[in-house]
Design an enzyme around this catalytic site. Structure first.
Site, PDB file in Angstrom:
ATOM      1  N   PRO A  29       0.834  -1.203   0.000  1.00  0.00           N
ATOM      2  CG  PRO A  29      -0.072  -1.065   2.141  1.00  0.00           C
ATOM      3  CD  PRO A  29       0.732  -1.948   1.251  1.00  0.00           C
ATOM      4  CE  LYS A  87      -3.101  -5.145   0.518  1.00  0.00           C
ATOM      5  NZ  LYS A  87      -3.014  -6.329  -0.302  1.00  0.00           N
TER       6      LYS A  87
END
Length: 116
Positions: free
Chosen positions: A2, A32
């Site tokens: 990300p 994540k």
């Protein structure tokens, strides 16, 4: 992988707090690991929004997976108070661009995420 980046024509009131809050937000909403989360803030950019140089920003959120219609709405809702608090950018003076990448389209550690 990300990645959240902000370009703004302002200066953060507390850069470290903003970076930490954005990183935590990305980790939580995109599910994540934080070891992959990247936050980049470019302050004092030459930026006009709607013909005005009043406080404004461009936000980009990029990820392998995790970006859905529902998540994008939630990310947008949770970024808004952070931009107002730390950058003094009102809700109507920025756009957020969401981009999804396939694992083979992102390189890392001499490979791609598809091969990790």
């Amino acid at each position: 992988m990300p990645f959240l980046t902000i370009q703004t024509n302002t200066t953060a009131t507390d850069r470290e707090a903003l970076v930490s809050a954005l990183s935590a937000l990305g980790v939580k909403l995109l599910s994540k690991p934080e070891k992959y989360m990247v936050v980049n803030i470019n302050e004092n950019a030459t930026l006009a929004f709607g013909g005005s140089q009043e406080p404004a920003a461009i936000v980009e959120v990029k990820s392998i997976g995790g970006l859905t219609k529902e998540n994008n709405k939630e990310i947008s809702a949770q970024i808004q108070p952070l931009l107002e608090k730390h950058l003094k950018v009102p809700a109507y003076r920025y756009y957020i661009f969401f981009s999804h990448f396939d694992a083979e389209d992102v390189g890392y550690a001499g490979a791609t995420f598809a091969t990790l």
